[in-house]
Design an enzyme around this catalytic site. Sequence first.
Site, PDB file in Angstrom:
ATOM      1  N   SER A 146       1.956  -3.628  -1.113  1.00 61.43           N
ATOM      2  CA  SER A 146       0.617  -3.060  -1.025  1.00 61.43           C
ATOM      3  C   SER A 146       0.087  -2.717  -2.414  1.00 61.43           C
ATOM      4  CB  SER A 146       0.642  -1.849  -0.087  1.00 61.43           C
ATOM      5  OG  SER A 146      -0.642  -1.508   0.351  1.00 61.43           O
ATOM      6  N   ASP A 201      -0.403  -5.578   5.791  1.00 63.31           N
ATOM      7  CA  ASP A 201       0.256  -4.748   4.787  1.00 63.31           C
ATOM      8  C   ASP A 201       1.783  -4.809   4.888  1.00 63.31           C
ATOM      9  OD1 ASP A 201       1.207  -2.372   3.331  1.00 63.31           O
ATOM     10  OD2 ASP A 201      -0.890  -1.792   3.281  1.00 63.31           O
TER      11      ASP A 201
END
Length: 297
Positions: free
Chosen positions: A38, A185
């Site tokens: 991320s 993610d």
Amino acid sequence: MRIDGVFSGGGVKAFAFIGAMKRIEEKGFTWERVAGTSAGAIIACLLAAKYTYQEIQAFMEHLDLKDFLDPPALAKWIPVTKWLFLYYQLGIYKGNKLEKWIAAKLAAKNIYTFKDIQPGYLKVVVSDISLGKLVVIPDDLERIYGISPENFSVAKAIRMSAGFPYFFMPNKITASNQGKSLIIDGGLLSNFPLWVFEKKPHKRTRPIIGVKLTTTPIQELKPRKIKTALHMFHALFLTMKEAHDARYISTTDAKNIVFIPVRNIESTDFYIDQTTKETLIQAGYEYTDTFLDRWPK
């Protein structure tokens, strides 16, 4: 000394990484292989592109995070339609502006696809929710999707890893052998991939420093207010990330990890002000300075 670095997710709280990088580079350490999830993947790709902390700080401090909020045009005119996009497109924002920004920063260093980075020197963690798999890009591209890493955009990989569920719309990977996969993610399955350089054939060859953003201690946590389905899924995602990290770190040698406590800031608060950014940078610097006083020992 040359070191490898691993950076956790954390959304906008990643400004703390700037302070950490500054202190590490001031101490004379230089980055070799890097990995992240991320927001940590964003920092990792910039280091892989050979940006220094001075360069990263220069453009990050003056970055207006709100510029990355790019809802479909209709949602700008009719705000209530964002819930339709959430339902049908699985997210509120497209994430195109984030990807373009990353692509521009990498292009300035002549990096476009993974062929432009030394093999093994950048690893990006994403979650394939269609196949139910944790995927490391570029390592797993050929094996899982039949895609050559040499032709895969680095900026796209970073955008995929930073695809916070229900906030950004999922990206897709079209495999040569099994159709399309939805990618979100990487923090869903591994928010702090310290393990990534332990896997063969890329086993540990030099010291590794992990930099992890931590939240409020369990005993100080306040119950989250959950009023809508979006609130519920947001809380679910954060719970999964925190539980996974707690379990992994409890069984890992923590002496190589810089823990940077960050409180009262949401990962997706794209409206943080300059003072908050500076506070995060300073926290990263101070906690890393304390860490380096005893590392390596």
